[in-house]
Design a protein around this motif. Structure first.
Motif, short mmCIF file in Angstrom:
data_model
loop_
_atom_site.label_atom_id
_atom_site.label_comp_id
_atom_site.label_asym_id
_atom_site.label_seq_id
_atom_site.Cartn_x
_atom_site.Cartn_y
_atom_site.Cartn_z
N ALA A 148 4.30 5.70 -5.36
CA ALA A 148 4.34 5.71 -6.82
C ALA A 148 3.28 6.66 -7.39
N GLY A 149 2.10 6.67 -6.79
CA GLY A 149 1.05 7.56 -7.25
C GLY A 149 1.41 9.03 -7.07
N VAL A 150 1.99 9.36 -5.92
CA VAL A 150 2.41 10.75 -5.67
C VAL A 150 3.53 11.14 -6.63
N PHE A 182 0.83 -1.21 0.00
CA PHE A 182 0.00 0.00 0.00
C PHE A 182 0.87 1.26 0.00
N VAL A 183 1.88 1.30 0.84
CA VAL A 183 2.78 2.47 0.92
C VAL A 183 3.49 2.67 -0.42
N LEU A 184 3.99 1.60 -1.01
CA LEU A 184 4.67 1.72 -2.31
C LEU A 184 3.71 2.22 -3.39
N LEU A 185 2.48 1.78 -3.34
CA LEU A 185 1.48 2.24 -4.30
C LEU A 185 1.20 3.74 -4.14
#
Length: 157
Positions: free
Chosen positions: A30-32, A24-27
């Motif tokens: 990556a989104g930011v 979740f944190v990596l997602l």
């Protein structure tokens, strides 16, 4: 007498939760990153800087600092532990000066510091007008990159 506290089941659940949390944190990161790169691309295109630079970490901040008439080498301080605070201060100064070039007030600097990607997207909109002469009229030096930039003699920052 066999005593089974059930560690096998609990440990598996903890590992599954940890993996889900990291994913979740990596997602989110990556989104930011994508949002920031798209926002910087829009801003850079508006001010005459090559848009592809928005996708290159550290170099995009280097160019943003140049656009805001700040010393770009400050971005290297972020590589030192605690140096990102110094970079954040100079980013705020650059955002304020870029905002002046767009005819925006100081409240836009707060937006830049908290949501840099949104700030860049809003300034990169089609109807926003970039005029670096506003920066000089406010008593600040011209930008070091983009439209209206003034090259420094001898490559000095």
């Amino acid at each position: 007498m066999d005593y089974d506290p059930g560690y096998g089941v609990g440990a598996g659940a903890v590992i599954a939760i940890a993996i889900a949390y990291v994913a979740f944190v990596l997602l989110v990161v990556a989104g930011v990153y994508v949002l920031q790169a798209v926002g910087f691309m829009m801003l850079f295109k508006k001010v005459g800087i090559e848009p592809w630079i928005a996708w290159v970490p550290y170099y995009n901040t280097w160019k943003l600092l140049e656009l805001g008439s700040q010393p770009p080498w400050i971005v290297l301080i972020a590589l030192i532990p605690g140096g990102s605070v110094v970079l954040l201060v100079f980013f705020g100064l650059a955002a304020y000066r870029i905002g002046i070039s767009f005819g925006k007030d100081a409240s836009w600097t707060v937006l830049a510091v908290i949501f840099g990607w949104l700030w860049a997207m809003l300034l990169g909109r089609q109807h926003e007008v970039y005029d670096p002469r506003r920066l000089q009229a406010a008593g600040y030096p011209p930008p070091n990159a983009g439209i209206g930039s003034v090259p420094r003699p001898g490559g000095v920052f």
